[in-house]
Design an enzyme around this catalytic site. Structure first.
Site, PDB file in Angstrom:
ATOM      1  N   GLY A  42       1.083  93.639 -14.792  1.00  0.00           N
ATOM      2  CA  GLY A  42      -0.371  93.565 -14.886  1.00  0.00           C
ATOM      3  C   GLY A  42      -0.846  92.982 -16.194  1.00  0.00           C
ATOM      4  CE1 TYR A  50      -4.023 108.418 -18.560  1.00  0.00           C
ATOM      5  CE2 TYR A  50      -3.774 107.317 -16.436  1.00  0.00           C
ATOM      6  CZ  TYR A  50      -4.150 108.422 -17.179  1.00  0.00           C
ATOM      7  OH  TYR A  50      -4.638 109.540 -16.544  1.00  0.00           O
ATOM      8  CG  ASP A 125       4.500  99.852 -20.829  1.00  0.00           C
ATOM      9  OD1 ASP A 125       3.826  99.100 -20.106  1.00  0.00           O
ATOM     10  OD2 ASP A 125       3.992 100.590 -21.708  1.00  0.00           O
ATOM     11  CB  THR A 127       2.236  91.483 -19.294  1.00  0.00           C
ATOM     12  OG1 THR A 127       3.187  90.593 -19.896  1.00  0.00           O
ATOM     13  CG2 THR A 127       1.279  92.011 -20.351  1.00  0.00           C
ATOM     14  NE  ARG A 133      10.211  87.963 -19.222  1.00  0.00           N
ATOM     15  CZ  ARG A 133       9.540  88.168 -20.359  1.00  0.00           C
ATOM     16  NH1 ARG A 133       8.969  89.325 -20.597  1.00  0.00           N
ATOM     17  NH2 ARG A 133       9.457  87.199 -21.261  1.00  0.00           N
ATOM     18  CB  CYS A 155      -8.541  97.089 -13.257  1.00  0.00           C
ATOM     19  SG  CYS A 155     -10.207  97.734 -13.528  1.00  0.00           S
ATOM     20  CE1 TYR A 194       1.304  88.524 -21.508  1.00  0.00           C
ATOM     21  CE2 TYR A 194      -0.481  88.868 -23.074  1.00  0.00           C
ATOM     22  CZ  TYR A 194       0.857  88.943 -22.747  1.00  0.00           C
ATOM     23  OH  TYR A 194       1.759  89.433 -23.663  1.00  0.00           O
ATOM     24  CG  HIS A 254      -1.831 138.871 -16.073  1.00  0.00           C
ATOM     25  ND1 HIS A 254      -1.547 139.896 -16.952  1.00  0.00           N
ATOM     26  CD2 HIS A 254      -0.635 138.299 -15.773  1.00  0.00           C
ATOM     27  CE1 HIS A 254      -0.253 139.953 -17.174  1.00  0.00           C
ATOM     28  NE2 HIS A 254       0.333 138.982 -16.468  1.00  0.00           N
ATOM     29  CD  GLU A 323       6.042 135.517 -14.941  1.00  0.00           C
ATOM     30  OE1 GLU A 323       6.171 134.318 -14.632  1.00  0.00           O
ATOM     31  OE2 GLU A 323       5.761 135.907 -16.079  1.00  0.00           O
ATOM     32  CD  GLN A 389       5.322 135.275 -22.102  1.00  0.00           C
ATOM     33  OE1 GLN A 389       4.630 135.458 -23.076  1.00  0.00           O
ATOM     34  NE2 GLN A 389       6.433 135.950 -21.891  1.00  0.00           N
ATOM     35  CB  VAL A 391       3.325 130.685 -14.021  1.00  0.00           C
ATOM     36  CG1 VAL A 391       2.404 129.644 -13.402  1.00  0.00           C
ATOM     37  CG2 VAL A 391       4.176 131.351 -12.945  1.00  0.00           C
ATOM     38  CG  LEU A 392       0.132 129.681 -19.845  1.00  0.00           C
ATOM     39  CD1 LEU A 392      -0.795 128.635 -19.260  1.00  0.00           C
ATOM     40  CD2 LEU A 392      -0.667 130.816 -20.467  1.00  0.00           C
TER      41      LEU A 392
END
EC number: 2.7.1.105
Length: 520
Positions: A42, A50, A125, A127, A133, A155, A194, A254, A323, A389, A391-392
């Site tokens: 792109g 990103y 990563d 273009t 290429r 885009c 480009y 919790h 949990e 905990q 899970v968090l």
């Protein structure tokens, strides 16, 4: 003749007593989890980096060792100073040589990562806007028995492009000594360089045999072609769930429960008196945030539901948020586990992420269980997750890009809200203590703790393991050595020696580095 099996003490899975001989490399592409090169495609400022970083974070979190190879980093390493968009002009032959050699240097490191360092997926990563290429990269993948999967970000919305430039590009090392207007003008001219030679992926004609996904207008539309395997299908599914709209994610445990007070793990006990005070404080906190359309999620266990009830808001119960299952150790204290199951206690102290409780779960299992939660979190806007905990810790490790070794030791105290705000290439976290006392359930890493299984054992494993390896600095030590080593595989792409600075340039700017518990 059937192989003799033994059960591993840490993960409780059956493995051969003797290591089976490794499969020949020529068989590589036929394996479901053979190494894959993800090739970004792109124009600049279309969100490729990103997507690369976010996808890499997700794949590492689910246990697929993945690393980004950003060709722009290699270019900044080879050419220490950046002058202007003229570097990217198609008629700048000296610069074209540098850029091609930087791509080859990145591919050299891709090969090393996938073939020698235990990597499973490498994200290339750049273009990659020309078919020439992309043909070079396909040839490289074929010669090394790697699969190739293309992700093109398209885009044409000038507002989105300008926003990407302002948010990310003008703060890059290339524009260290420029003001915003100068940086914007130069970068728009760079894009024009480009556009003249851009050849989009064409799955209807030229690229019908390629495995690819086109992400159009920041996820408004998708075009998918020839997905080859399970991992590629998961990548497609993930990309179709993420969005870039501003939002806030709140994570908390919790309120303190009776088992917390007693030092017991697991179970399904109700809130203590201080836990109920926290639930009231959380309700006030949520009101003060004045969030539109806040979604509230809980587990199916009593303490999270009691905490959510105090909010006087609709909430959804997720079994996946329960949990971690401690198996035979449920509702025991750590002292009781040490006395009753001394070997299990010692094994878990040594290897907390991979260790699986007898008839229970490991952190690795928990990550797999939580993947649907992550997918839905990526789709949502403002969400409050009330959980436990372990899970968090798993959720936080995903958003903060923490390794499998760090995950089980992340500090997630009771009566504290973690406010997560997605930013350009990561997530900003703010810890908000709601001023209600509680017990501390965090356990520090044991001195006996060690790393998990050898990363080179992952490739033929049913469940690939997360990579403990840190991100390495781009290696551009000797282009001559690299050219010699790749001459057989890339006969049409052999550039001459690379200059460290282009002739006649008065360059400015310099490269800078960027970058962006209790129970278990």
């Amino acid at each position: 003749m059937p192989l003799e099996l033994t059960q591993s003490r840490v993960q409780k899975i059956w493995v051969p007593v003797d290591h089976r001989p490794s499969l020949p490399r020529s068989c590589g592409p036929k394996l479901t989890n053979s190494p894959t090169v993800i090739v970004m495609v792109g124009l600049p400022a279309r969100g490729k980096t990103y997507i690369s970083k976010k996808l890499t974070r997700y794949l590492n979190w689910i246990g697929v060792p993945t690393k980004v190879f950003n060709v722009g980093e290699y270019r900044r390493e080879a050419v220490k100073q950046y002058s202007s968009y003229n570097f990217f002009r198609p008629d700048n032959e000296e610069a074209m040589k540098v850029r091609k050699q930087c791509a080859l240097a990145a591919l050299r490191d891709v090969k090393s990562y996938l073939a020698k360092e235990g990597g499973q997926i490498a994200v290339f990563d750049a273009t990659n806007t020309t078919r020439e290429r992309r043909h070079m990269i396909l040839h490289f993948a074929k010669e090394n028995d790697f699969k190739a999967f293309f992700i093109e970000s398209v885009c044409d919305d000038p507002t989105v492009v300008a926003s990407n430039i302002m948010e990310v590009k003008i703060s890059s090392p290339d524009y260290k000594d420029c003001n915003s207007a100068e940086a914007m003008d130069d970068f728009m001219k760079r894009i024009s360089c480009y556009e003249a030679s851009y050849q989009p992926l064409d799955p209807d004609k030229c690229d019908r045999d390629l495995s690819l996904i086109k992400v159009i207008d920041v996820g408004r539309r998708f075009l998918v072609n020839r997905v080859q395997d399970h991992i590629q299908s998961r990548i497609v599914y993930y990309l179709m769930n993420i969005h870039v709209q501003p939002r806030t994610i709140y994570l908390c445990r919790h309120g303190e429960n009776e088992h917390n007070l007693q030092g017991r793990i697991g179970g399904d006990s109700g809130l203590s008196s201080r836990g109920k005070k926290f639930a009231s404080a959380l309700s006030k906190f949520v009101e003060e945030q004045n969030l539109k359309d806040l979604r509230v999620w809980t587990s199916q266990l009593k303490s999270t539901i009691q905490t959510a009830e105090a909010l006087r808001l609709p909430y959804e119960q997720w079994k996946a948020l329960n949990e971690i299952d401690a198996g035979v150790c449920e509702e025991l204290t750590y002292e009781e586990i040490r006395d009753t199951y001394p070997e299990e206690y010692a094994l878990r102290e040594q290897d907390k992420y991979y260790y699986r409780y007898p008839t229970g779960e490991s952190y690795q299992d928990l990550v797999q269980r939580l993947e649907p939660v992550i997918m839905e979190l990526e789709r949502q806007e403002n969400v409050l997750v009330i959980c436990h905990q372990a899970v968090l810790r798993c959720l936080l490790a995903y958003f903060l890009d923490k390794s499998a070794e760090e995950m089980p030791y992340l500090k997630c105290p009771l009566h504290t809200v973690l406010k997560l705000t997605p930013v350009a290439y990561g997530c900003r976290v703010e810890s908000i203590y709601l001023n209600v006392e509680s017990v501390c359930t965090h356990r520090e890493r044991s001195e006996d703790a060690k790393k998990g299984p050898n990363p080179l054992m992952r490739r033929n494993s049913v469940t690939p393991l997360a990579s403990p390896e840190p991100t390495k600095k781009p290696r551009i030590n000797s282009f001559e050595e690299h050219v010699a080593s790749t001459s057989a595989a890339l006969p049409s792409c052999l550039p001459p020696e690379v200059p460290t600075q282009l002739p006649g340039q008065n360059m400015k700017g310099s490269r800078s580095s960027a970058d962006s518990s209790r129970k278990h």
